[in-house]
Design a protein around this motif. Structure first.
Motif, short mmCIF file in Angstrom:
data_model
loop_
_atom_site.label_atom_id
_atom_site.label_comp_id
_atom_site.label_asym_id
_atom_site.label_seq_id
_atom_site.Cartn_x
_atom_site.Cartn_y
_atom_site.Cartn_z
N LYS A 30 -3.90 5.04 4.07
CA LYS A 30 -3.03 3.63 4.24
C LYS A 30 -3.61 2.99 5.58
O LYS A 30 -3.95 1.92 5.87
N SER A 31 -2.95 3.87 6.66
CA SER A 31 -3.41 3.31 7.98
C SER A 31 -4.53 3.02 8.53
O SER A 31 -4.67 2.20 9.23
N ASP A 82 3.68 -1.79 8.88
CA ASP A 82 3.67 -0.63 8.74
C ASP A 82 4.92 0.13 8.76
O ASP A 82 5.39 0.11 9.83
N THR A 118 -7.13 2.04 6.23
CA THR A 118 -7.40 0.72 5.75
C THR A 118 -6.66 -0.32 6.77
O THR A 118 -7.41 -1.34 7.01
N GLN A 119 -5.48 0.00 7.11
CA GLN A 119 -4.87 -1.38 7.88
C GLN A 119 -5.56 -1.40 9.14
O GLN A 119 -5.78 -2.49 9.62
N HIS A 138 5.66 4.50 2.67
CA HIS A 138 5.83 5.22 1.53
C HIS A 138 7.21 5.22 1.05
O HIS A 138 7.84 6.11 0.56
N PHE A 152 0.70 -1.05 0.10
CA PHE A 152 -0.11 -0.10 -0.11
C PHE A 152 1.08 1.10 0.06
O PHE A 152 1.61 1.35 1.05
N THR A 191 2.47 -1.54 4.60
CA THR A 191 1.98 -0.09 4.24
C THR A 191 3.18 0.84 4.39
O THR A 191 3.93 0.64 5.17
#
Lengths: 282, 330
Positions: free
Chosen positions: A41-42, A157, A44-45, A190, A33, A188
């Motif tokens: 993102k977070s 994450d 959704t997680q 970036h 993600f 997840t």
């Protein structure tokens, strides 16, 4: 393994975080993600890990609807690495792992010392309190905590944040090893390098929407510039030329004495992200 | 679920030990007991001196507790301390002279004492309640007050500081993805704090009332201590999870100490009592505690139902707040 249809979530009026996400993750896949901070993102997680409820759409994990999945059996099957290393700082690495492991059935638990060893944790610190650890060491203990129950589905994450380059390489190896065991991984991040090197497929998420979803290779190929930059020497002078890939079929289409380097102009995942979403990853 | 509960208990116990919770409770116990035994148990109030100006010898005979003075000026000077009571017989009708001490109830007692001395009726009109001597009355009174203070302020702070540590470490969020029921996370803390408070209550009562007297009141005292402990622990839990940092919590604690506990103490310990105090929920808990120590426990079903309802409500709020905290960003 994971089926998400039209997932929506709002933190309140006018704070819509997710706008109808649809995606699926196959068993044994590493799914990335990719998105900047605040993209969803977070959120959704958190929905997928059962922390957030009150969402719209349908989410199913392990074949069960997530709304009925908040059971001990569900939590026994997942492992979660949070963005920050949440640990009891007054306890040692081993005591933290023994404590968190104690909530899982004995036959499911991994050996804490062995796991820390695999994560190249300094043995001298095994029994020292976490408060004396560096960020990288804490991240290693957190990773060990996420793996202690042999999860079938692993949520990571930003796994390599706070790690030095060697640590990041080690973590990627560990994640690869988990995939080989059949563990499904939802990553997840970036960090485009992590996503590029690890993920079978990535989803670009921006403002609560999935802007693109494919393998990193396809995303780059579909939208990439198919040109090549060639550095060469000709009659004692160093020169550079850009040619299109089809031109190479008949060989290098210009005179040269010596080739110095050939660079493909394949874009990075970040370039693709900007192309799809109109914004950067950080 | 129960396997997880035992591990949570063990972990919370370790946190309490590392936070020096038990050491502080022990120090409080020693400090309170020393004060009760060496100071308060033997405290006694000086009888209000009664001065009489009686130029015509109207007062028939020499009375106990009465000091005769020669002039009105001397009477006024003697009563200038706002404690003594003066009676002037120079007029046709005897006149009571005293300067107010500022508290209506105390002034009333002074006046009643002056009249009793005047009429020679010191022992006959007082109703005797219970069989305590002065020392035991003092012991019961101050033990109840110290216990109330310990449970409302100190115990509350102990649990909140423990929870703040977990919150700062972020580990509360990890419990959101563990195979353990979330309410159990609250229950383990409540149980430990309750047990700790009950042991504290037992020791404080036995040390300061003596074993024989303690046995008589212990059941009622433990019941009241349990109710107060659970209510305060839940308030502490709720505040510690809800408030974002320890600074805000300290401010809240100050408000609790100043606006919640102080009026109750003033109402219980001094004559300062307004009609509004009956609407102060902590006042009823304080009175219930005192009643338990004086073998006059509250028997109203409505009191226990209200306490139980409050606990359930606080528990549900704590649960909701815990869920909210688990879902927070890092």
């Amino acid at each position: 393994m994971i089926e998400v249809r039209n997932l929506t979530f709002s933190y309140g009026k006018d704070k819509q975080a997710l706008h109808g996400l649809t995606f699926s993750v196959k068993a044994g896949e590493i799914f990335g993600f990719l998105g900047p901070n605040g993209s969803g993102k977070s959120t959704t997680q958190k929905i997928l890990t059962g922390i957030l409820r009150g969402y719209g759409g349908t989410v199913s994990l392990f074949g069960d609807d997530m709304r009925n999945a908040h059971t001990q059996a569900f939590f026994q099957k997942i492992g979660v690495l949070f963005e920050f290393p949440y640990l009891y700082t007054n306890l040692s690495a081993l005591d933290n792992l023994y404590y968190f492991a104690s909530f899982y059935p004995e036959e499911q638990r991994r050996d804490a010392e062995e796991l820390l060893n695999e994560l190249e944790f300094k043995r001298d610190f095994l029994k020292k309190p976490v408060s004396s650890y560096s960020k990288g060491m804490r991240q290693r203990v957190s990773m060990a905590r996420a793996l202690i129950n042999n999860p079938r589905l692993l949520f990571l994450d930003e796994p390599t944040s706070g790690l030095d380059p060697a640590g990041a390489v080690l973590f990627r190896k560990i994640i690869e090893k988990e995939r080989k065991k059949g563990t499904t991984v939802l990553l997840t991040t970036h960090n485009m390098l992590d996503a590029d090197l690890l993920c079978d497929r990535v989803a670009f998420i921006s403002n609560g929407n999935i802007a693109a979803l494919d393998t990193p290779k396809n995303l780059k190929e579909k939208n990439g510039n198919r040109s090549i930059v060639i550095d060469y020497l000709y009659q004692g002078k160093r020169e550079e030329q850009t040619i299109e890939v089809p031109e190479l079929k008949a060989g290098i289409p210009f005179a040269y004495d010596e080739l110095i380097s050939v660079h493909s102009q394949e874009p990075t995942l970040e370039d693709m992200f900007i192309q799809y979403t109109g914004r950067g990853l950080t | 679920m129960w396997r997880g509960f035992l591990h949570l208990l063990k972990k919370d116990f370790r946190l309490m030990v590392s936070g020096k919770f038990f050491l502080l409770a022990l120090l409080s116990l020693i400090l309170y007991s020393c004060y009760i035994n060496f100071v308060y148990a033997n405290l006694d109030q000086q009888i209000y001196p009664v001065f009489v100006y009686d130029p015509q010898d109207k007062l028939p005979a020499a009375r106990e507790y009465v000091t005769r003075l020669d002039s009105r000026e001397a009477l006024e000077a003697a009563c200038a301390d706002q404690y003594s009571v003066g009676i002037d017989f120079s007029h046709a009708v005897p006149e009571l002279y005293m300067l107010s001490c500022g508290m209506e109830t105390t002034d009333h007692y002074r006046m009643a004492w002056g009249e009793a001395v005047l009429h020679g009726n010191i022992d006959g009109r007082a109703e005797r309640i219970g069989s305590d001597n002065k020392e035991m009355k003092n012991r019961r009174e101050i033990t109840a007050e110290f216990l109330f203070f310990e449970l409302t302020a100190v115990g509350f702070l102990g649990l909140a500081s423990m929870l703040f540590k977990e919150k700062q470490m972020g580990v509360i969020r990890v419990h959101g993805i563990l195979p353990v029921c979330r309410p159990v996370f609250i229950l383990s803390k409540l149980l430990l704090l309750l047990l700790s408070d009950l042991v504290f209550t037992l020791l404080l009562t036995v040390i300061n009332l003596g074993a024989a007297e303690a046995v008589r009141v212990l059941a009622d005292v433990l019941l009241q201590a349990g109710i107060l402990s659970l209510i305060m622990a839940l308030i502490g839990f709720l505040c510690a999870v809800r408030l974002p940092d320890f600074k805000q919590f300290s401010l809240f604690y100050l408000i609790l100490a100043v606006f919640v506990t102080t009026p109750v103490f003033l109402a219980g310990q001094t004559g300062m009592k307004g009609d509004w105090i009956v609407y102060h929920p902590m006042y009823h808990l304080f009175e219930a505690m005192k009643g338990a120590y004086f073998s006059a426990p509250i028997t109203k079903v409505s009191f226990y139902l209200t306490c139980f309802g409050t606990m359930i409500l606080l528990f549900l709020l704590s649960w909701q707040t815990l869920n909210h905290e688990m879902a927070k960003e890092g």
